[in-house]
Design a protein around this motif. Structure first.
Motif, mmCIF file in Angstrom:
data_model
loop_
_atom_site.group_PDB
_atom_site.id
_atom_site.type_symbol
_atom_site.label_atom_id
_atom_site.label_comp_id
_atom_site.label_asym_id
_atom_site.label_seq_id
_atom_site.Cartn_x
_atom_site.Cartn_y
_atom_site.Cartn_z
ATOM 1 N N THR A 1 7.941 0.250 36.492
ATOM 2 C CA THR A 1 6.675 0.462 37.194
ATOM 3 C C THR A 1 6.730 1.611 38.187
ATOM 4 N N GLY A 2 7.913 2.163 38.409
ATOM 5 C CA GLY A 2 8.039 3.274 39.344
ATOM 6 C C GLY A 2 8.235 2.852 40.783
ATOM 7 N N THR A 3 8.337 1.548 41.048
ATOM 8 C CA THR A 3 8.627 1.078 42.393
ATOM 9 C C THR A 3 10.096 1.332 42.720
ATOM 10 N N CYS A 4 10.447 1.358 43.988
ATOM 11 C CA CYS A 4 11.848 1.487 44.395
ATOM 12 C C CYS A 4 12.478 0.095 44.325
ATOM 13 N N VAL A 5 13.382 -0.105 43.391
ATOM 14 C CA VAL A 5 13.989 -1.405 43.188
ATOM 15 C C VAL A 5 15.150 -1.591 44.166
ATOM 16 N N VAL A 6 15.069 -2.635 44.977
ATOM 17 C CA VAL A 6 16.148 -3.018 45.878
ATOM 18 C C VAL A 6 16.638 -4.373 45.391
ATOM 19 N N THR A 7 17.823 -4.384 44.808
ATOM 20 C CA THR A 7 18.278 -5.574 44.097
ATOM 21 C C THR A 7 19.630 -6.054 44.587
ATOM 22 N N GLU A 8 19.842 -7.345 44.479
ATOM 23 C CA GLU A 8 21.130 -7.939 44.801
ATOM 24 C C GLU A 8 22.203 -7.388 43.860
ATOM 25 N N TYR A 9 23.371 -7.134 44.393
ATOM 26 C CA TYR A 9 24.453 -6.540 43.601
ATOM 27 C C TYR A 9 24.848 -7.447 42.435
ATOM 28 N N GLU A 10 25.038 -6.814 41.284
ATOM 29 C CA GLU A 10 25.524 -7.484 40.076
ATOM 30 C C GLU A 10 26.403 -6.478 39.352
ATOM 31 N N PRO A 11 27.616 -6.854 38.931
ATOM 32 C CA PRO A 11 28.587 -5.861 38.433
ATOM 33 C C PRO A 11 28.121 -5.012 37.261
ATOM 34 N N GLN A 12 27.296 -5.549 36.361
ATOM 35 C CA GLN A 12 26.904 -4.788 35.177
ATOM 36 C C GLN A 12 25.821 -3.745 35.464
ATOM 37 N N ALA B 1 15.641 0.957 56.286
ATOM 38 C CA ALA B 1 15.966 2.384 56.161
ATOM 39 C C ALA B 1 15.038 3.065 55.164
ATOM 40 N N LEU B 2 14.752 2.416 54.060
ATOM 41 C CA LEU B 2 13.859 2.996 53.053
ATOM 42 C C LEU B 2 12.423 3.069 53.565
ATOM 43 N N LEU B 3 12.002 2.093 54.358
ATOM 44 C CA LEU B 3 10.659 2.139 54.923
ATOM 45 C C LEU B 3 10.510 3.299 55.896
ATOM 46 N N ARG B 4 11.619 3.673 56.540
ATOM 47 C CA ARG B 4 11.569 4.841 57.430
ATOM 48 C C ARG B 4 11.558 6.146 56.654
ATOM 49 N N GLU B 5 11.984 6.089 55.380
ATOM 50 C CA GLU B 5 12.026 7.284 54.524
ATOM 51 C C GLU B 5 11.249 7.010 53.232
ATOM 52 N N PRO B 6 9.935 6.874 53.326
ATOM 53 C CA PRO B 6 9.152 6.522 52.135
ATOM 54 C C PRO B 6 9.271 7.523 50.991
ATOM 55 N N GLU C 1 21.997 4.504 37.918
ATOM 56 C CA GLU C 1 22.758 5.157 38.975
ATOM 57 C C GLU C 1 22.395 4.489 40.295
ATOM 58 N N VAL C 2 23.324 3.701 40.820
ATOM 59 C CA VAL C 2 23.071 2.981 42.062
ATOM 60 C C VAL C 2 22.949 3.970 43.213
ATOM 61 N N GLY C 3 21.899 3.829 43.987
ATOM 62 C CA GLY C 3 21.625 4.739 45.097
ATOM 63 C C GLY C 3 20.668 5.842 44.736
ATOM 64 N N GLU C 4 20.530 6.125 43.438
ATOM 65 C CA GLU C 4 19.626 7.179 42.990
ATOM 66 C C GLU C 4 18.482 6.642 42.141
ATOM 67 N N GLU C 5 18.747 5.600 41.346
ATOM 68 C CA GLU C 5 17.714 5.025 40.478
ATOM 69 C C GLU C 5 17.351 3.596 40.878
ATOM 70 N N VAL C 6 18.269 2.910 41.499
ATOM 71 C CA VAL C 6 18.036 1.602 42.116
ATOM 72 C C VAL C 6 18.921 1.536 43.359
ATOM 73 N N VAL C 7 18.623 0.587 44.237
ATOM 74 C CA VAL C 7 19.417 0.388 45.446
ATOM 75 C C VAL C 7 19.887 -1.065 45.458
ATOM 76 N N VAL C 8 21.123 -1.299 45.920
ATOM 77 C CA VAL C 8 21.658 -2.659 45.907
ATOM 78 C C VAL C 8 21.971 -3.142 47.324
ATOM 79 N N PHE C 9 22.003 -4.452 47.470
ATOM 80 C CA PHE C 9 22.452 -5.074 48.718
ATOM 81 C C PHE C 9 23.413 -6.200 48.369
ATOM 82 N N ARG C 10 24.284 -6.557 49.310
ATOM 83 C CA ARG C 10 25.311 -7.565 49.072
ATOM 84 C C ARG C 10 25.217 -8.756 50.033
ATOM 85 N N SER C 11 24.325 -8.680 51.015
ATOM 86 C CA SER C 11 24.185 -9.767 51.980
ATOM 87 C C SER C 11 22.794 -9.675 52.594
ATOM 88 N N ARG C 12 22.416 -10.713 53.358
ATOM 89 C CA ARG C 12 21.110 -10.689 53.998
ATOM 90 C C ARG C 12 21.001 -9.548 55.007
#
Length: 341
Positions: free
Chosen positions: A251-262, A288-293, A268-279
């Protein structure tokens, strides 16, 4: 919802033939839940490769005819019609799997797309596998375990996106951050942490006070959001890569997703999707992304382009059909998307 359809047009790469889609018609078999994920996902892609696709909705037929009659009717019909492919998305034990084992090796190639093999392999999937000519799995560990079973031919594939259903909207975002999905304690804790940090999160889904999302909202809301959240929790503490990151990226949204090894094998993590590992990591990343739309928008566009290039269901199905000895139109493979035994 139409459950049996034929399309006699000629699409690029299409072969003449007949496929059967054996799956739930309704979401988790609930007639009030709308069309199932399986129906909405796999019917359109099968129609790209076959001139005729017949849907056997085993949840509805089970209610109408009962277990034994439904399965007897299915076996008799398949033997009489001899479709090229029977494509099944198993749910539970609505289907007599031994009946499909009897069909195996006939003029009809049988293939199962297994869901949730990360936790369903041992109690469910491994016992069904010998009943099909081919087993498609999205989990690499399960793929190796299938290889160890006698007379089982696994195919390693992955979830994907229908870019016609999940597509960008040319408009300013309505939501800063959105999450569309069922409520679970794990997810609720993350949403609560974000809201406590002052982040406005639009939430819809089964179990949330805001109410369940419609099929249209599943597709449109991410496209209307600058950032879309995704969680990888499944059964217990199991983390798995599901279809949702691919759909969100489409859909073209910025995907911020929980880390999964596959995940890094497909984006490309950081360029095509963004991951997090904790709350706390999730809160920092989203703020940070809201400050840099503009950065968030660029990540969303890059994710959409990756989906269009490599992660459509047409790509996946083409490779599966070729692997099964049926005519497909292979587009591209990085060697990890579909591995043939």
């Amino acid at each position: 919802m139409q459950l049996s359809d034929s399309d006699h047009g000629r699409a690029a790469g299409r072969r003449q033939g007949h496929a059967v889609l054996l799956c739930l018609a309704d979401d988790y078999g609930n007639p009030e839940g709308g069309a199932s994920f399986e129906y909405e996902t796999f019917l359109p892609v099968l129609r790209q490769f076959f001139d005729k696709v017949t849907v056997w909705p085993f949840d509805r037929l089970l209610l109408k005819h009962g277990y034994f009659r439904m399965n007897a009717n299915l076996e008799a019909w398949v033997r009489h019609e001899a479709p090229d492919l029977l494509f099944c998305v198993p749910f539970e034990n609505q289907v007599d799997w031994s009946m499909l084992a009897n069909i195996r090796g006939s003029r009809t190639t049988t293939m199962a797309w297994m869901c949730d093999d990360q936790w369903r392999f041992e109690p469910f999937s491994r016992w069904l596998a010998p009943c099909f000519d081919f087993i498609a799995t999205t989990d690499r560990t399960a793929y190796q375990r299938y290889l160890a079973l006698e007379d089982v031919r696994p195919l390693l594939t992955q979830w994907a996106c229908d870019p016609h259903r999940f597509r960008p909207i040319d408009a300013e975002p309505l939501h800063d951050v959105a999450f569309i999905g069922s409520r679970a304690p794990h997810r609720a804790r993350y949403i609560k942490a974000l809201r406590r940090a002052g982040v406005r999160v639009h939430v819809r889904g089964r179990g949330w006070p805001e109410g369940r999302a419609t099929s249209e909202e599943l597709q449109i809301t991410p496209a209307q959001s600058l950032i879309s959240l995704n969680f990888a929790n499944s059964c217990g503490r199991v983390k798995q890569l599901k279809a949702r990151p691919f759909e969100l990226a489409g859909t073209g949204t910025c995907v911020v997703t929980e880390y999964e090894p596959q995940l890094s094998s497909f984006f490309e993590v950081g360029e095509e999707v963004v991951v997090f590992r904790s709350r706390s990591d999730c809160v920092r990343t989203v703020k940070a992304l809201l400050r840099e739309p503009e950065r968030a928008r660029l990540i969303g566009k890059s994710g959409r382009h990756r989906v269009e290039r490599e992660h459509t269901y047409a790509d996946r199905m083409s490779l599966l059909l070729v692997a099964a000895g049926l005519q497909g139109t292979p587009n591209r493979s990085d060697g990890a998307v579909c591995v043939m035994s």
